[in-house]
Design a protein around this motif. Structure first.
Motif, PDB file in Angstrom:
ATOM      1  N   GLY A  27       0.834  -1.190   0.000  1.00  0.00           N
ATOM      2  CA  GLY A  27       0.000   0.000   0.000  1.00  0.00           C
ATOM      3  C   GLY A  27       0.869   1.241   0.000  1.00  0.00           C
ATOM      4  O   GLY A  27       1.974   1.239   0.545  1.00  0.00           O
ATOM      5  N   SER A  28       0.385   2.288  -0.594  1.00  0.00           N
ATOM      6  CA  SER A  28       1.136   3.538  -0.639  1.00  0.00           C
ATOM      7  C   SER A  28       0.465   4.634   0.190  1.00  0.00           C
ATOM      8  O   SER A  28       1.058   5.686   0.417  1.00  0.00           O
ATOM      9  CB  SER A  28       1.271   4.007  -2.084  1.00  0.00           C
ATOM     10  OG  SER A  28      -0.002   4.115  -2.685  1.00  0.00           O
ATOM     11  N   GLU A  29      -0.730   4.375   0.663  1.00  0.00           N
ATOM     12  CA  GLU A  29      -1.468   5.392   1.406  1.00  0.00           C
ATOM     13  C   GLU A  29      -0.742   5.798   2.682  1.00  0.00           C
ATOM     14  O   GLU A  29      -0.745   6.964   3.057  1.00  0.00           O
ATOM     15  CB  GLU A  29      -2.883   4.901   1.756  1.00  0.00           C
ATOM     16  CG  GLU A  29      -3.773   4.674   0.570  1.00  0.00           C
ATOM     17  CD  GLU A  29      -3.569   3.331  -0.101  1.00  0.00           C
ATOM     18  OE1 GLU A  29      -4.183   3.126  -1.165  1.00  0.00           O
ATOM     19  OE2 GLU A  29      -2.796   2.492   0.403  1.00  0.00           O
ATOM     20  N   TRP A  30      -0.113   4.843   3.356  1.00  0.00           N
ATOM     21  CA  TRP A  30       0.588   5.152   4.606  1.00  0.00           C
ATOM     22  C   TRP A  30       1.694   6.169   4.381  1.00  0.00           C
ATOM     23  O   TRP A  30       1.918   7.045   5.217  1.00  0.00           O
ATOM     24  CB  TRP A  30       1.140   3.880   5.250  1.00  0.00           C
ATOM     25  CG  TRP A  30       2.310   3.291   4.510  1.00  0.00           C
ATOM     26  CD1 TRP A  30       2.269   2.358   3.509  1.00  0.00           C
ATOM     27  CD2 TRP A  30       3.685   3.621   4.697  1.00  0.00           C
ATOM     28  NE1 TRP A  30       3.536   2.092   3.065  1.00  0.00           N
ATOM     29  CE2 TRP A  30       4.431   2.855   3.774  1.00  0.00           C
ATOM     30  CE3 TRP A  30       4.358   4.491   5.542  1.00  0.00           C
ATOM     31  CZ2 TRP A  30       5.813   2.918   3.672  1.00  0.00           C
ATOM     32  CZ3 TRP A  30       5.747   4.560   5.446  1.00  0.00           C
ATOM     33  CH2 TRP A  30       6.463   3.774   4.514  1.00  0.00           C
ATOM     34  N   LEU A  31       2.374   6.078   3.231  1.00  0.00           N
ATOM     35  CA  LEU A  31       3.454   7.021   2.948  1.00  0.00           C
ATOM     36  C   LEU A  31       2.886   8.407   2.624  1.00  0.00           C
ATOM     37  O   LEU A  31       3.456   9.419   3.032  1.00  0.00           O
ATOM     38  CB  LEU A  31       4.331   6.506   1.809  1.00  0.00           C
ATOM     39  CG  LEU A  31       5.591   7.307   1.497  1.00  0.00           C
ATOM     40  CD1 LEU A  31       6.452   7.506   2.741  1.00  0.00           C
ATOM     41  CD2 LEU A  31       6.391   6.620   0.399  1.00  0.00           C
ATOM     42  N   LEU A  32       1.768   8.442   1.942  1.00  0.00           N
ATOM     43  CA  LEU A  32       1.090   9.720   1.695  1.00  0.00           C
ATOM     44  C   LEU A  32       0.732  10.376   3.029  1.00  0.00           C
ATOM     45  O   LEU A  32       1.006  11.565   3.242  1.00  0.00           O
ATOM     46  CB  LEU A  32      -0.166   9.512   0.845  1.00  0.00           C
ATOM     47  CG  LEU A  32      -1.050  10.740   0.635  1.00  0.00           C
ATOM     48  CD1 LEU A  32      -0.321  11.818  -0.143  1.00  0.00           C
ATOM     49  CD2 LEU A  32      -2.338  10.339  -0.072  1.00  0.00           C
ATOM     50  N   VAL A  33       0.149   9.610   3.921  1.00  0.00           N
ATOM     51  CA  VAL A  33      -0.223  10.129   5.239  1.00  0.00           C
ATOM     52  C   VAL A  33       1.023  10.618   5.986  1.00  0.00           C
ATOM     53  O   VAL A  33       1.029  11.723   6.547  1.00  0.00           O
ATOM     54  CB  VAL A  33      -0.973   9.055   6.059  1.00  0.00           C
ATOM     55  CG1 VAL A  33      -1.128   9.476   7.509  1.00  0.00           C
ATOM     56  CG2 VAL A  33      -2.332   8.766   5.433  1.00  0.00           C
ATOM     57  N   THR A 143      -6.673  12.875   6.367  1.00  0.00           N
ATOM     58  CA  THR A 143      -5.448  13.060   7.150  1.00  0.00           C
ATOM     59  C   THR A 143      -5.354  14.489   7.666  1.00  0.00           C
ATOM     60  O   THR A 143      -5.082  14.716   8.845  1.00  0.00           O
ATOM     61  CB  THR A 143      -4.208  12.729   6.297  1.00  0.00           C
ATOM     62  OG1 THR A 143      -4.297  11.368   5.874  1.00  0.00           O
ATOM     63  CG2 THR A 143      -2.921  12.945   7.078  1.00  0.00           C
ATOM     64  N   LEU A 144      -5.579  15.440   6.783  1.00  0.00           N
ATOM     65  CA  LEU A 144      -5.473  16.847   7.183  1.00  0.00           C
ATOM     66  C   LEU A 144      -6.564  17.232   8.181  1.00  0.00           C
ATOM     67  O   LEU A 144      -6.310  18.006   9.110  1.00  0.00           O
ATOM     68  CB  LEU A 144      -5.503  17.754   5.954  1.00  0.00           C
ATOM     69  CG  LEU A 144      -4.312  17.573   5.001  1.00  0.00           C
ATOM     70  CD1 LEU A 144      -4.500  18.388   3.745  1.00  0.00           C
ATOM     71  CD2 LEU A 144      -2.996  17.913   5.695  1.00  0.00           C
ATOM     72  N   GLN A 145      -7.759  16.671   8.017  1.00  0.00           N
ATOM     73  CA  GLN A 145      -8.842  16.944   8.972  1.00  0.00           C
ATOM     74  C   GLN A 145      -8.509  16.322  10.327  1.00  0.00           C
ATOM     75  O   GLN A 145      -8.724  16.934  11.368  1.00  0.00           O
ATOM     76  CB  GLN A 145     -10.182  16.394   8.450  1.00  0.00           C
ATOM     77  CG  GLN A 145     -10.691  17.109   7.218  1.00  0.00           C
ATOM     78  CD  GLN A 145     -10.828  18.594   7.417  1.00  0.00           C
ATOM     79  OE1 GLN A 145     -11.431  19.051   8.381  1.00  0.00           O
ATOM     80  NE2 GLN A 145     -10.242  19.357   6.520  1.00  0.00           N
ATOM     81  N   GLY A 146      -7.983  15.119  10.312  1.00  0.00           N
ATOM     82  CA  GLY A 146      -7.598  14.462  11.568  1.00  0.00           C
ATOM     83  C   GLY A 146      -6.451  15.169  12.241  1.00  0.00           C
ATOM     84  O   GLY A 146      -6.429  15.315  13.478  1.00  0.00           O
TER      85      GLY A 146
END
Length: 150
Positions: A27-33, A143-146
């Motif tokens: 997955g690549s989402e974790w790196l984006l986050v 992510t930005l909202q959190g």
């Protein structure tokens, strides 16, 4: 490993996003986050992730068009069951199922089936890119909202 990927920033994100749509079950989402949490530009981060993932999906699409069983089964690891599931999904929802190419398990086979069935390149591109952009934009926004809550 995480530190190495973070230190290379957007290049790592592009590579991870590309590979996530092709060869490796990652997955690549974790790196984006992670990049967003260290204050990288969200627009650039989403664009890089989306471009890498789209190009990975495009690679799978071309393998569907030009590749044989060796490439689809050995290189991509897409067995008959996964291809069958993607094909049934594609038959049920048509080309619009490519909007779901970001989903785990069926996403890569959907792109492969799109190539095997010779979906027109422009249609494939628009649907796959829209789906991937929607996913990465949603991850970035959440992510930005959190982050704003803490």
């Amino acid at each position: 490993m995480r530190e190495v990927l973070l230190s290379h920033g957007f290049s790592s994100l592009f590579l991870m996003s590309f590979l996530a749509a092709t060869l490796l079950p990652i997955g690549s989402e974790w790196l984006l986050v992670a990049l967003l949490l260290v204050k990288k530009d969200p627009v650039v981060a989403v664009a890089v992730a989306c471009a890498g993932n789209y190009l990975g999906a495009l690679t799978t699409y071309w393998i569907g068009i030009y590749g044989g069983p060796f490439l689809t089964e050995r290189v991509l690891g897409l067995n008959e069951e996964k291809r069958g599931k993607a094909h049934r999904f594609y038959e049920r929802f048509g080309a619009y199922s490519l909007l779901f190419s970001w989903l785990p398990v069926v996403g890569d086979p959907l792109c492969l089936v799109g190539g095997v069935l010779r979906v027109k390149f422009l249609r494939f591109s628009l649907l796959v890119f829209a789906g991937k952009l929607g996913r990465y934009a949603a991850v970035a926004w959440l992510t930005l909202q959190g982050k704003a809550l803490f």
